[in-house]
Design a protein around this motif. Sequence first.
Motif, PDB file in Angstrom:
ATOM      1  N   ALA A 146      41.602  56.992 -15.920  1.00  0.00           N
ATOM      2  CA  ALA A 146      42.141  56.115 -14.885  1.00  0.00           C
ATOM      3  C   ALA A 146      42.977  54.987 -15.462  1.00  0.00           C
ATOM      4  O   ALA A 146      43.562  54.210 -14.713  1.00  0.00           O
ATOM      5  N   TYR A 147      43.044  54.861 -16.801  1.00  0.00           N
ATOM      6  CA  TYR A 147      43.766  53.768 -17.439  1.00  0.00           C
ATOM      7  C   TYR A 147      45.119  54.251 -17.960  1.00  0.00           C
ATOM      8  O   TYR A 147      45.179  55.176 -18.765  1.00  0.00           O
ATOM      9  N   ASP A 148      46.205  53.615 -17.508  1.00  0.00           N
ATOM     10  CA  ASP A 148      47.466  53.830 -18.200  1.00  0.00           C
ATOM     11  C   ASP A 148      47.455  52.970 -19.468  1.00  0.00           C
ATOM     12  O   ASP A 148      46.498  52.231 -19.729  1.00  0.00           O
ATOM     13  N   ASP A 149      48.499  53.057 -20.272  1.00  0.00           N
ATOM     14  CA  ASP A 149      48.489  52.348 -21.552  1.00  0.00           C
ATOM     15  C   ASP A 149      48.305  50.835 -21.395  1.00  0.00           C
ATOM     16  O   ASP A 149      47.466  50.238 -22.086  1.00  0.00           O
ATOM     17  N   PRO A 150      49.053  50.155 -20.506  1.00  0.00           N
ATOM     18  CA  PRO A 150      48.841  48.710 -20.371  1.00  0.00           C
ATOM     19  C   PRO A 150      47.421  48.347 -19.948  1.00  0.00           C
ATOM     20  O   PRO A 150      46.846  47.362 -20.435  1.00  0.00           O
ATOM     21  N   ALA A 151      46.825  49.149 -19.058  1.00  0.00           N
ATOM     22  CA  ALA A 151      45.455  48.861 -18.612  1.00  0.00           C
ATOM     23  C   ALA A 151      44.457  49.062 -19.747  1.00  0.00           C
ATOM     24  O   ALA A 151      43.509  48.291 -19.898  1.00  0.00           O
ATOM     25  N   LEU A 152      44.669  50.111 -20.546  1.00  0.00           N
ATOM     26  CA  LEU A 152      43.769  50.353 -21.679  1.00  0.00           C
ATOM     27  C   LEU A 152      43.886  49.241 -22.707  1.00  0.00           C
ATOM     28  O   LEU A 152      42.878  48.752 -23.226  1.00  0.00           O
ATOM     29  N   ILE A 153      45.113  48.808 -22.980  1.00  0.00           N
ATOM     30  CA  ILE A 153      45.309  47.708 -23.926  1.00  0.00           C
ATOM     31  C   ILE A 153      44.632  46.433 -23.410  1.00  0.00           C
ATOM     32  O   ILE A 153      43.958  45.723 -24.166  1.00  0.00           O
ATOM     33  N   ASP A 169      52.572  45.222 -29.922  1.00  0.00           N
ATOM     34  CA  ASP A 169      53.785  45.823 -30.480  1.00  0.00           C
ATOM     35  C   ASP A 169      53.860  47.269 -29.993  1.00  0.00           C
ATOM     36  O   ASP A 169      52.980  48.077 -30.302  1.00  0.00           O
ATOM     37  N   PRO A 170      54.890  47.624 -29.215  1.00  0.00           N
ATOM     38  CA  PRO A 170      54.950  48.984 -28.641  1.00  0.00           C
ATOM     39  C   PRO A 170      54.880  50.092 -29.688  1.00  0.00           C
ATOM     40  O   PRO A 170      54.253  51.135 -29.449  1.00  0.00           O
ATOM     41  N   GLU A 171      55.525  49.898 -30.847  1.00  0.00           N
ATOM     42  CA  GLU A 171      55.512  50.943 -31.869  1.00  0.00           C
ATOM     43  C   GLU A 171      54.117  51.106 -32.461  1.00  0.00           C
ATOM     44  O   GLU A 171      53.653  52.230 -32.685  1.00  0.00           O
ATOM     45  N   LEU A 172      53.448  49.990 -32.729  1.00  0.00           N
ATOM     46  CA  LEU A 172      52.093  50.073 -33.266  1.00  0.00           C
ATOM     47  C   LEU A 172      51.125  50.618 -32.218  1.00  0.00           C
ATOM     48  O   LEU A 172      50.215  51.389 -32.539  1.00  0.00           O
ATOM     49  N   ALA A 173      51.325  50.203 -30.960  1.00  0.00           N
ATOM     50  CA  ALA A 173      50.463  50.708 -29.897  1.00  0.00           C
ATOM     51  C   ALA A 173      50.567  52.227 -29.784  1.00  0.00           C
ATOM     52  O   ALA A 173      49.565  52.921 -29.566  1.00  0.00           O
ATOM     53  N   ALA A 174      51.778  52.753 -29.959  1.00  0.00           N
ATOM     54  CA  ALA A 174      51.962  54.204 -29.885  1.00  0.00           C
ATOM     55  C   ALA A 174      51.183  54.919 -30.983  1.00  0.00           C
ATOM     56  O   ALA A 174      50.745  56.059 -30.801  1.00  0.00           O
ATOM     57  N   LEU A 176      48.292  53.582 -32.403  1.00  0.00           N
ATOM     58  CA  LEU A 176      46.870  53.270 -32.316  1.00  0.00           C
ATOM     59  C   LEU A 176      46.184  53.841 -31.075  1.00  0.00           C
ATOM     60  O   LEU A 176      45.002  54.179 -31.116  1.00  0.00           O
ATOM     61  N   LEU A 177      46.908  53.931 -29.973  1.00  0.00           N
ATOM     62  CA  LEU A 177      46.266  54.338 -28.718  1.00  0.00           C
ATOM     63  C   LEU A 177      45.718  55.766 -28.726  1.00  0.00           C
ATOM     64  O   LEU A 177      44.664  56.016 -28.118  1.00  0.00           O
ATOM     65  N   PRO A 178      46.367  56.729 -29.389  1.00  0.00           N
ATOM     66  CA  PRO A 178      45.783  58.084 -29.374  1.00  0.00           C
ATOM     67  C   PRO A 178      44.366  58.146 -29.944  1.00  0.00           C
ATOM     68  O   PRO A 178      43.499  58.825 -29.378  1.00  0.00           O
ATOM     69  N   SER A 179      44.096  57.427 -31.045  1.00  0.00           N
ATOM     70  CA  SER A 179      42.738  57.461 -31.606  1.00  0.00           C
ATOM     71  C   SER A 179      41.764  56.721 -30.698  1.00  0.00           C
ATOM     72  O   SER A 179      40.600  57.124 -30.564  1.00  0.00           O
ATOM     73  N   LEU A 180      42.228  55.658 -30.033  1.00  0.00           N
ATOM     74  CA  LEU A 180      41.376  54.955 -29.080  1.00  0.00           C
ATOM     75  C   LEU A 180      40.981  55.877 -27.931  1.00  0.00           C
ATOM     76  O   LEU A 180      39.813  55.965 -27.553  1.00  0.00           O
ATOM     77  N   ARG A 181      41.971  56.546 -27.375  1.00  0.00           N
ATOM     78  CA  ARG A 181      41.679  57.448 -26.264  1.00  0.00           C
ATOM     79  C   ARG A 181      40.755  58.580 -26.711  1.00  0.00           C
ATOM     80  O   ARG A 181      39.841  58.991 -25.976  1.00  0.00           O
ATOM     81  N   ALA A 182      40.985  59.101 -27.905  1.00  0.00           N
ATOM     82  CA  ALA A 182      40.137  60.178 -28.411  1.00  0.00           C
ATOM     83  C   ALA A 182      38.695  59.706 -28.560  1.00  0.00           C
ATOM     84  O   ALA A 182      37.751  60.438 -28.234  1.00  0.00           O
ATOM     85  N   ASP A 183      38.503  58.482 -29.037  1.00  0.00           N
ATOM     86  CA  ASP A 183      37.148  57.955 -29.200  1.00  0.00           C
ATOM     87  C   ASP A 183      36.472  57.734 -27.859  1.00  0.00           C
ATOM     88  O   ASP A 183      35.263  57.969 -27.711  1.00  0.00           O
ATOM     89  N   TYR A 184      37.219  57.273 -26.868  1.00  0.00           N
ATOM     90  CA  TYR A 184      36.641  57.120 -25.531  1.00  0.00           C
ATOM     91  C   TYR A 184      36.266  58.473 -24.941  1.00  0.00           C
ATOM     92  O   TYR A 184      35.240  58.603 -24.258  1.00  0.00           O
ATOM     93  N   ARG A 185      37.081  59.492 -25.208  1.00  0.00           N
ATOM     94  CA  ARG A 185      36.719  60.826 -24.726  1.00  0.00           C
ATOM     95  C   ARG A 185      35.458  61.321 -25.438  1.00  0.00           C
ATOM     96  O   ARG A 185      34.585  61.927 -24.808  1.00  0.00           O
TER      97      ARG A 185
END
Length: 261
Positions: A146-153, A169-174, A176-185
Motif C-alpha cells: 500500500a506504500y508508494d516510494d514517498p510513503a515508504l520513505i 536523494d532520488p538516486e540513492l533512494a533508488a 536502497l528501497l529495493p532491499s527495504l521492500r524485500a525485507d518488509y516482504r
Amino acid sequence: MTLPTESPGTAPAEDPARWFRRRPRTSYPRVRLVCFPHAGGGAGLFREWPENLPGEIEVLAARLPARQDRFREPPVERMDELADRITEALRPYLDLPYAFFGHSLGSDIAYEVARRLERLYGHGPERLFVSGSAAPHVGDPVDIGAYDDPALIAEIQRLGAPGTELLNDPELAALLLPSLRADYRLSSAYRPALGELDVLRSPITALIGDRDPLVPVEGALTWAHLTGGGFNHRVYPGGHFYLDRHRRALLRLIQAVLLPS
C-alpha cells in the motif's frame, strides 16, 4: 561450551567473510557477539560497537545480501533460506561461546538461526538479545504494497533509523528501497503461529524503547514464550532506534551479561 565447526572432509557452502564483518584481532576473545540488523540495515549499524566493548568480546556484524557492500546481490525474501545460509556461514565461528543480538527484523533472524543451531548441536547462543521487536507469533505484518516510494520513505524516516536522510536523494533512494521492500516482504511472510516455534534453551533478554511506535513494551515481553532458559527485559527512553542514543548503556548491559565479574 564450544561446538564443532564442520564435519571432517567438508567445507562450508557459504563464505563466512561475505556474511560477517569483524575487525582484526588485537586480543584473544572469550565470547563472540553476532549482530543482525533491522530491515534495510547493514553491518554498519554495529560499526562502533567493537571500540566500546572489551577485547574479550569479538563482534561479528552480519552482512546481508542486497545492501552496503553486497548491494549487487539479490535479496533473500524467505526466512528459511536466509536463516539456513547464515547458519552455514557461522559454522567456522562456533569454536568459542557466542551470543546473538538482533534489532527489529534482526531479532527474528537471530531467533531462527538460534533454533537451527540448537537442533544441530543441542546448544545455541549463550544468550539471545532481541531489540525493538515482539516475538514472531505476535503482531500484524506491515502491508508495504500500500506504500508508494514517498510513503515508504516517510515511514522509515518516522522510525528514525540511522542514515535515512540518504533516502532524500532520488538516486540513492533508488538503490536502497529495493532491499527495504524485500525485507518488509520477508517480515510479512514470516508470521508463524506459537505452536510452530521452538522454545529455546538459550536465555533471552528483550530490549525496547519506551516510545517505540512499532512495538509496545508489552509486545517485547512476548519473547518470554520462546525460552525455557530464563527471560528478562530492559526498557530504555526513546523510540524504535533507542539504541542509537543509548548505545553505551546498551553495551554496558551486554558486557555485564557476557563477561560477569
